[in-house]
Design a protein around this motif. Structure first.
Motif, PDB file in Angstrom:
ATOM      1  N   PHE A  91     -20.504  16.704   7.223  1.00 12.65           N
ATOM      2  CA  PHE A  91     -19.348  17.095   8.023  1.00 12.65           C
ATOM      3  C   PHE A  91     -18.469  18.033   7.208  1.00 12.65           C
ATOM      4  N   SER A  92     -17.593  18.727   7.915  1.00 11.08           N
ATOM      5  CA  SER A  92     -16.536  19.498   7.273  1.00 11.08           C
ATOM      6  C   SER A  92     -15.229  18.733   7.413  1.00 11.08           C
ATOM      7  N   ALA A  93     -14.261  19.030   6.545  1.00 12.24           N
ATOM      8  CA  ALA A  93     -13.000  18.303   6.567  1.00 12.24           C
ATOM      9  C   ALA A  93     -11.838  19.278   6.572  1.00 12.24           C
ATOM     10  N   ASP A  94     -10.790  18.891   7.296  1.00 12.38           N
ATOM     11  CA  ASP A  94      -9.572  19.702   7.350  1.00 12.38           C
ATOM     12  C   ASP A  94      -8.373  18.786   7.095  1.00 12.38           C
ATOM     13  N   VAL A  95      -7.564  19.114   6.092  1.00 13.22           N
ATOM     14  CA  VAL A  95      -6.370  18.344   5.752  1.00 13.22           C
ATOM     15  C   VAL A  95      -5.154  19.114   6.245  1.00 13.22           C
ATOM     16  N   ASN A  96      -4.294  18.446   7.007  1.00 13.50           N
ATOM     17  CA  ASN A  96      -3.127  19.144   7.551  1.00 13.50           C
ATOM     18  C   ASN A  96      -2.112  19.446   6.441  1.00 13.50           C
ATOM     19  N   PRO A  97      -1.186  20.361   6.687  1.00 16.99           N
ATOM     20  CA  PRO A  97      -0.216  20.739   5.640  1.00 16.99           C
ATOM     21  C   PRO A  97       0.643  19.577   5.150  1.00 16.99           C
ATOM     22  N   ASP A  98       0.919  18.603   6.014  1.00 17.45           N
ATOM     23  CA  ASP A  98       1.740  17.456   5.605  1.00 17.45           C
ATOM     24  C   ASP A  98       0.977  16.433   4.789  1.00 17.45           C
ATOM     25  N   LYS A  99      -0.311  16.643   4.622  1.00 13.52           N
ATOM     26  CA  LYS A  99      -1.167  15.782   3.807  1.00 13.52           C
ATOM     27  C   LYS A  99      -1.210  14.333   4.317  1.00 13.52           C
ATOM     28  N   ASN A 100      -1.145  14.170   5.620  1.00 15.88           N
ATOM     29  CA  ASN A 100      -1.227  12.812   6.159  1.00 15.88           C
ATOM     30  C   ASN A 100      -2.272  12.662   7.263  1.00 15.88           C
TER      31      ASN A 100
ATOM     32  N   ALA B  63       2.329  10.820   3.324  1.00 14.02           N
ATOM     33  CA  ALA B  63       1.533  11.865   2.688  1.00 14.02           C
ATOM     34  C   ALA B  63       0.781  11.274   1.500  1.00 14.02           C
ATOM     35  N   VAL B  64      -0.458  11.724   1.313  1.00 11.89           N
ATOM     36  CA  VAL B  64      -1.289  11.159   0.253  1.00 11.89           C
ATOM     37  C   VAL B  64      -1.900  12.282  -0.589  1.00 11.89           C
ATOM     38  N   ARG B  65      -2.361  11.870  -1.741  1.00 11.36           N
ATOM     39  CA  ARG B  65      -3.054  12.769  -2.655  1.00 11.36           C
ATOM     40  C   ARG B  65      -4.175  11.975  -3.307  1.00 11.36           C
TER      41      ARG B  65
ATOM     42  N   GLU C   7      -3.537   7.766  -3.047  1.00 11.24           N
ATOM     43  CA  GLU C   7      -2.206   7.297  -3.432  1.00 11.24           C
ATOM     44  C   GLU C   7      -1.154   8.135  -2.728  1.00 11.24           C
ATOM     45  N   ASN C   8       0.039   7.563  -2.528  1.00 11.65           N
ATOM     46  CA  ASN C   8       1.105   8.363  -1.957  1.00 11.65           C
ATOM     47  C   ASN C   8       1.782   9.189  -3.051  1.00 11.65           C
ATOM     48  N   PHE C   9       2.805   9.934  -2.693  1.00 17.46           N
ATOM     49  CA  PHE C   9       3.393  10.860  -3.656  1.00 17.46           C
ATOM     50  C   PHE C   9       4.283  10.156  -4.677  1.00 17.46           C
ATOM     51  N   ASN C  10       4.405   8.825  -4.536  1.00 13.88           N
ATOM     52  CA  ASN C  10       5.068   8.034  -5.574  1.00 13.88           C
ATOM     53  C   ASN C  10       4.072   7.364  -6.502  1.00 13.88           C
ATOM     54  N   GLY C  11       2.793   7.659  -6.280  1.00 17.91           N
ATOM     55  CA  GLY C  11       1.751   7.102  -7.136  1.00 17.91           C
ATOM     56  C   GLY C  11       1.277   5.726  -6.743  1.00 17.91           C
ATOM     57  N   LEU C  12       1.718   5.207  -5.573  1.00 16.36           N
ATOM     58  CA  LEU C  12       1.295   3.875  -5.129  1.00 16.36           C
ATOM     59  C   LEU C  12      -0.030   3.986  -4.373  1.00 16.36           C
ATOM     60  N   ALA C  13      -1.020   3.221  -4.813  1.00 13.59           N
ATOM     61  CA  ALA C  13      -2.380   3.346  -4.274  1.00 13.59           C
ATOM     62  C   ALA C  13      -2.471   2.810  -2.851  1.00 13.59           C
ATOM     63  N   THR C  14      -3.379   3.398  -2.082  1.00 12.70           N
ATOM     64  CA  THR C  14      -3.741   2.867  -0.775  1.00 12.70           C
ATOM     65  C   THR C  14      -4.966   1.972  -0.940  1.00 12.70           C
ATOM     66  N   TYR C  15      -5.446   1.426   0.145  1.00  9.87           N
ATOM     67  CA  TYR C  15      -6.600   0.535   0.134  1.00  9.87           C
ATOM     68  C   TYR C  15      -7.814   1.264   0.678  1.00  9.87           C
ATOM     69  N   GLN C  16      -8.995   0.717   0.435  1.00 10.52           N
ATOM     70  CA  GLN C  16     -10.201   1.293   1.035  1.00 10.52           C
ATOM     71  C   GLN C  16     -10.233   0.946   2.516  1.00 10.52           C
TER      72      GLN C  16
ATOM     73  N   SER D  85       0.842  -1.200   0.000  1.00  8.78           N
ATOM     74  CA  SER D  85       0.000   0.000   0.000  1.00  8.78           C
ATOM     75  C   SER D  85       0.876   1.248   0.000  1.00  8.78           C
ATOM     76  N   GLY D  86       0.311   2.320  -0.551  1.00  8.23           N
ATOM     77  CA  GLY D  86       1.008   3.593  -0.529  1.00  8.23           C
ATOM     78  C   GLY D  86       1.085   4.202   0.855  1.00  8.23           C
ATOM     79  N   ALA D  87       0.227   3.755   1.760  1.00  8.08           N
ATOM     80  CA  ALA D  87       0.235   4.237   3.141  1.00  8.08           C
ATOM     81  C   ALA D  87      -0.596   3.293   3.985  1.00  8.08           C
ATOM     82  N   LEU D  88      -0.264   3.198   5.262  1.00  6.91           N
ATOM     83  CA  LEU D  88      -1.095   2.495   6.226  1.00  6.91           C
ATOM     84  C   LEU D  88      -2.043   3.503   6.852  1.00  6.91           C
ATOM     85  N   ILE D  89      -3.244   3.074   7.173  1.00 11.27           N
ATOM     86  CA  ILE D  89      -4.309   3.999   7.585  1.00 11.27           C
ATOM     87  C   ILE D  89      -4.844   3.586   8.952  1.00 11.27           C
ATOM     88  N   SER D  90      -5.088   4.579   9.789  1.00  7.46           N
ATOM     89  CA  SER D  90      -5.724   4.349  11.086  1.00  7.46           C
ATOM     90  C   SER D  90      -6.704   5.482  11.350  1.00  7.46           C
TER      91      SER D  90
END
Length: 706
Positions: free
Chosen positions: A564-573, A532-534, A597-606, A504-509
């Protein structure tokens, strides 16, 4: 090499005075030979093994082929005073892993250190799964103040792989003694399942007739009558009941017993071994199984190359997507494979591996032939699985991070969770066997070669979290690393389930996490990414776009979306979402994050997490503080514990939070203090369970998530 089957031990404790245990050797001290025993010739071939292949529990005695010999070796008992005795019964469990040719095994007896006289022999030409051997000995030698027996091997040891022996029992038999020596049914199963039992004559009188019965908890009793037999001392028969075992999901005690022996209404001379109990566990649901293959191999092993090239590699080419497989490189023959590790050595010791190639499928030894591999594969696919494993991992430089969860649909009390980091293809460990590529080579076992203890409750996820630095390993290419996870039964060494992890491009919690309860209704919800994700496709993740990839729904209201409203931190994580209105109390919500996906283009999971908010206002209903429901939240099945305080239960029902009755239950008694309820037909939501007893009644709050 055939797979082993598990048989239950004969109950011997507390025998009455009419039967006497003379010797009972279980090898529990872990020494070879045991205290008082001796070995005549080839002592180095005998060991105390931590395996349980003979059909009992570890440790057990093991005789191996190496160092090779061509003579007779004997495991000799202590001297025993049997003066005045004319007959004894010797029993032991064994499993034979045959290689080729033939040789003889047997039991011999002697008195006063004299010449050995054979009491039982077998010429071996094939492997034998775990079995119990019973030898009735009524030779004149028995009547001696210095009696000994031995278990022996005679022939060329090269024709044997291993011989496992356990639970050696010598008794002076009673007159009439029928014993239940095994209950033949899986511990875990679903649906109507056949039941058989092994009845053994442990007495001097032949058994002509008897009745066998079984009962689950305090449910109905089922019986079968046996007649026209002539079972002599030590002989056994397997009786298959006409009625199958078919109970709802839950944990039960299955009891099997024998009575009316030879037509007698009274119990036989040793009633203590007339009954045997076994715990059976019926899952709330089943899932597809992934057969798990473990191969012990080496780049210096010519037969390994032959097996891989002619059998295993073609099998994986055809079925690789249907299985999980890992290889452990061994440090023999010769100099051995340079990618051998101590963690691989732990697995070798666990299974008692002493030759390569050696293959285990779902924890069972399987012959290295095409027919055996395919048979084991098909048998695995057809067996019940009831454990879900989900895992994801990231690779950063030399660091591998792993997150996941494991969920069982019945309680598992004695298991080990193993996490494997392996390399897809290696080449730098090639040596002398002609192979130039090696597949799925284990690089790390986490947390180590012994795994981690796992105790699972029905429907309750257990998290998997590891971070490992691969710098000091044999890794050739970090980008070629993969992860496998498997759960192993400590009692049988069987594999409950196995799965590959997903890169995965990132682990999620999230906070609240999955299955969280008592969540505050007026606090923000945070979602954290390990990198960091995009957005998928490369667009920036913004406050506005975060609303499109995150959803929050009220499951109790049919999946109604929550604004709801959403706020993304500057580090994008980190994404923080704040509901526009406070959440409802005592309500089930589901949070979902679409793949990014992370900044290398590797997808994360749902990612998804279901949680329940806390109760702030009182429902006005009484609570039974002495008991609890588990799992809670529940899916198809729930167990209520602590109900003995209620007395005899007359009714159990579920109502919604408005007090409207939704369902009545037929509770199944698990123990004196526990009942189980099937939740089939009950929709997602929060319910109040009303339990009425003859001494008191009350309610319990239950969350249902299907």
């Amino acid at each position: 090499m055939k797979k082993t089957l598990l048989f239950l031990s004969v109950l011997i404790a507390g025998l009455c005075v009419n039967a006497q245990v003379v010797l009972n050797e279980t090898f529990s001290a872990g020494t070879m030979p045991p205290a008082g025993w001796s070995i005549d010739a080839q002592a180095s071939n005998w060991s105390a093994s931590q395996s349980a292949n003979a059909g009992s529990s570890s440790p057990e005695a093991k005789m191996s082929w190496s160092p090779q010999f061509n003579t007779t070796t004997r495991l000799i008992s202590p001297s025993m005073n049997l003066s005045g005795s004319s007959t004894v019964l010797l029993q032991f469990k064994q499993m034979i892993d045959h290689y080729s040719g033939n040789y003889q095994i047997g039991v011999a007896i002697r008195s006063n250190g004299g010449v050995w006289s054979n009491a039982w022999t077998r010429t071996v030409t094939t492997s034998y799964a775990s079995e119990q051997i019973s030898v009735a000995i009524n030779d004149a030698i028995v009547n001696s103040a210095d009696f000994q027996f031995c278990i022996f091997f005679s022939g060329n040891s090269y024709n044997l792989n291993d011989w496992y022996i356990d639970d050696i029992l010598l008794t002076k038999p009673a007159s009439t003694d029928a014993a239940i020596s095994s209950i033949n049914i899986p511990t875990y199963f679903t649906g109507a399942t056949n039941l058989s039992t092994t009845v053994t004559n442990m007495g001097l009188t032949s058994l002509s007739s008897f009745r066998v019965s079984w009962q689950v908890d305090d449910f109905d009793v089922y019986t079968g009558n046996v007649s026209g037999q002539n079972l002599t001392l030590g002989e056994s028969m397997i009786y298959t009941f006409t009625d199958s075992v078919d109970v709802q999901s839950g944990i039960y005690s299955l009891k099997v017993w024998v009575d009316q022996v030879n037509g007698l209404a009274a119990a036989d001379d040793v009633p203590e071994n007339d009954t045997l109990n076994k715990t059976i566990r019926i899952p709330t649901q089943t899932v597809p199984r992934k057969p798990f293959f473990e191969e012990f191999t080496s780049s210096t092993c010519a037969p390994c190359a032959s097996f891989n090239n002619s059998v295993f590699n073609p099998f994986i080419a055809q079925h690789g997507d249907e299985v999980v497989f890992v290889k452990y490189q061994m440090n023999w023959p010769g100099s051995g494979d340079p990618y051998y590790t101590a963690e691989g050595g732990s697995r070798k010791n666990y299974y008692g591996v002493n030759a390569v190639p050696m293959l285990f499928v779902d924890g069972k030894n399987v012959a290295t032939s095409s027919a055996a591999v395919n048979t084991a594969f098909n048998n695995s696919l057809s067996s019940t699985a009831f454990v879900d494993i989900h895992a994801y991992y990231t690779i950063d430089g030399n660091t591998v991070s792993i997150d996941g969860s494991i969920t069982s649909y019945t309680d598992i009390e004695n298991a080990t969770l193993h996490v494997v980091v392996f390399e897809g293809i290696t080449t730098e460990n090639k040596r002398t066997n002609g192979e130039t590529q090696f597949h799925h080579v284990m690089m790390r076992l986490l947390p180590d070669g012994n795994g981690s203890a796992a105790v699972l409750q029905t429907g309750v996820p257990q998290s998997i979290n590891h971070v490992v630095d691969m710098t000091s390993t044999n890794v050739e290419e970090m980008s070629d690393l993969y992860v496998a996870v498997y759960l192993q039964d400590n009692e049988t060494k069987g594999i409950f389930q196995a799965a590959y992890g997903g890169l995965s491009g990132a682990l999620i919690s999230s906070d609240p996490h999955n299955s969280a309860t008592n969540v505050n209704i007026d606090e923000p919800i945070t979602i954290e990414f390990s990198h960091a994700v995009r957005l998928s496709g490369g667009e920036e993740l913004t406050n506005a776009s975060a609303i499109t990839v995150v959803s929050l729904t009220n499951s109790d209201a049919g999946g109604t979306p929550v604004e709801f409203s959403a706020d993304v931190n500057p580090d994008k994580n980190i994404i923080t979402i704040t509901p526009t209105s406070v959440l409802q109390e005592s309500t089930l919500y589901e949070l979902t994050v679409a793949p990014l996906e992370n900044f290398n283009g590797l997808a994360t999971y749902q990612y998804s997490a279901a949680f329940t908010t806390k109760t702030i206002t009182s429902s006005g209903l009484s609570e039974i503080g002495m008991y609890k429901a588990y799992p809670n939240p529940a899916a198809n099945f729930v167990v209520i514990s602590g109900v003995s305080a209620l007395g005899k239960i007359s009714a159990v029902s579920a109502a919604d939070l408005s007090g409207r009755e939704i369902m009545n239950f037929n509770p199944q008694r698990i123990t004196a203090d526990e009942i189980s309820l099937s939740l089939a037909g009950l929709k997602n939501g929060i319910y109040l369970l009303s339990i009425k007893g003859d001494s008191k009644s009350g309610t319990l709050r239950l969350v249902v998530i299907n």
